[in-house]
Structures are given as C-alpha cells and as structure tokens.
Design an enzyme around this catalytic site. Sequence first.
Site, short mmCIF file in Angstrom:
data_model
loop_
_atom_site.label_atom_id
_atom_site.label_comp_id
_atom_site.label_asym_id
_atom_site.label_seq_id
_atom_site.Cartn_x
_atom_site.Cartn_y
_atom_site.Cartn_z
CB ILE A 44 5.80 17.19 5.16
CG1 ILE A 44 6.89 17.71 6.10
CG2 ILE A 44 5.95 15.68 4.96
CD1 ILE A 44 6.83 17.14 7.49
CE LYS A 62 -4.24 11.38 0.07
NZ LYS A 62 -3.97 12.84 -0.02
#
Length: 333
Positions: free
Chosen positions: A279, A191
């Site tokens: 991140i 996803k």
Amino acid sequence: MHIAVLGAGSWGTTLAVLLARKGHAVKLWAHRPEFARTLQAERENTRYLKGTLFPDSLEVVGDLDGCIAEAEMIVTAVPSQALRETARAFSSLPFQGKIIVNVAKGIEVGSGMRMTEVLMDELPGLQPGRVAALYGPSHAEEVAREQPTTVVASSPSMETAEAVQEVFHTSRFRVYVNTDIVGVEVAGSVKNIIAIAAGISDGIGFGDNAKAAIITRGMAEISRLALKLGGDPMTISGLSGIGDLVVTCLSRHSRNRFVGEELGRGRSLDDIITHMNMIAEGVLSSKAVYALSSSLGVEMPITQAVYEMLFEAKPVEQAILDLMTREPKPERD
C-alpha cells in the site's frame, strides 16, 4: 517484555523481528489466519520481507484476542485507513495500562484524524499519556538488514516516549524522543503526499532543481498544517519531518515515490495500484489532507495538485503549469 505487533506487512514484520532479536517475546498478528499459519510455518514473510528469518521468540498468530492478552505493549502497524477497524476489534479487550505505539503514517479519510486520534476515538479507556507514535526515515528493507537507522518516539508523556525508546533502541536502530506528537504525525503523513509529487517529477524526467523545490516547498506545507493543528514547526526540521521527507522522496524503496513516478510516465492510478504488492499510504492521505487543509484554510498547493491528479483526473502537465504560474509571493508566506 511481551509485545503484540498488529499487522504483518513489511513494516510490522520488520519491527516484530527487531524486537524479537532484542530479546522480547513478540506475537505478530496477521489479519488473515491462513497467512498467519503460513508465516509461522515458514518462519519468513516471503510476500513482504523476503530473506529475513524470524527469531525463535517471534510467534505469528491469527487470533487477535490471544495476541493482545499477554502484551504489555501493543504496536499498531496496519495500514492507516484500516486502523479504526483494527482498534475497534480489540476495544473490548483488556488493553488498559498497556502502552500503544502506532507506526502507521496517514490521516484518516472522512474524519481528518491523525492515527493516535483514531486510537483515542475507538478506545475510550486509553489515556493520552499511554499512546505514542514511532516515526522517522526507516525503510523496512534496511531496518531488517540492520542498517543504521534513526527514528523518533513521540508521546504527550515523556515517560511513555522514553519507555518506547528503551524497548526499541538498539545499536543499529537509534530512537530519539519528543512530546510533539501532533507535529510528528502530521509530518509523517504529509511527506507521503510530497513523495508522490517527487515521483511524478522523476517520471516526467525533470531534474534535481525540480526535486529540490518539491521537497523544500513540501516542508513549508507540512509546517503550515502542523502549526495550525497545534504542532511545533521545529519538529519538521527533525527526523519525522525533513528526515522522513528526504528518504521518501529519494529512495528506490519508496512506494509513494514509485506511484508518482509511474503516474509521470503515463500509467493510470488504477493500473499502478492493481499491480502493487503493498500500500502507498500517500494516495488516500492526499484525499484526507486536502480536505483537512481546505477546511482549516491552510494553503497546500502541492498537496492539492497531487489530490487533483489522483482523484479528479487532472492532467499532470496542467497540474505542473498551475503550480508554476501561481501568483508570485514571498518565500516565507
């Protein structure tokens, strides 16, 4: 319960706070000792989760051995590509009998392993029934503010999944259970890649039609890979699948969608990553998932397009043209 949370980013910090608020004795481990000392002194993670104060039962430490020693449950919340190194660091410690709950979402570059597979690979004494994944639509910023959130705890062992459910479940953080850990982890990993594509669509200025197509066809890619790896395609219709996919593709909190949006506006990947505070897991996961899907013969054109834009310098306009001019086919193929 004594719980160790490994990783003091936004999600690790949020879960440590949630667990401490519930009354558990929590040790939050930060990779850099100086960062651990700062968090312990300030009682707040101003770098990743500003405005959320730490409960008294939350202790921040830089000593991994001490963090693991008393813990009955270990929560791994480090970036996905750093999980192997972290697991290796405590592989010689007494983790036997403890439940390990991974919350990082990604596929490892090089090995193509899911995160719980990485844990099993580095911790030979870890029984499959003692590992779990906690995934779902759960942005840290909202969970920290105690906004209603639902997730799924998945383990090959229903007993373990239910134990995780009991530990994490609150009136604002509802936890469901299932045993399809393959489907849950594949959905939670892919996803992020689809969210980059959705962000690119936003950055270019495409409308709702394009976004809906990306999400829907992205679901098809997730289902194909999950099925090939032994997962249940029905899992993709649940919280770790469509739930997490929708929130990651649409939310202003989504780092992966942000990366895509900036790419769509013409910024380089290096420039975006350099100036990000956190991140975006989908960047490296696109490399891992593209390699994995190619080796398995699983068609994932959106994933391939994202990989090519990120790592092969394919122009965004060309990637879109290639996607839209693929050979027409039945929807369910």
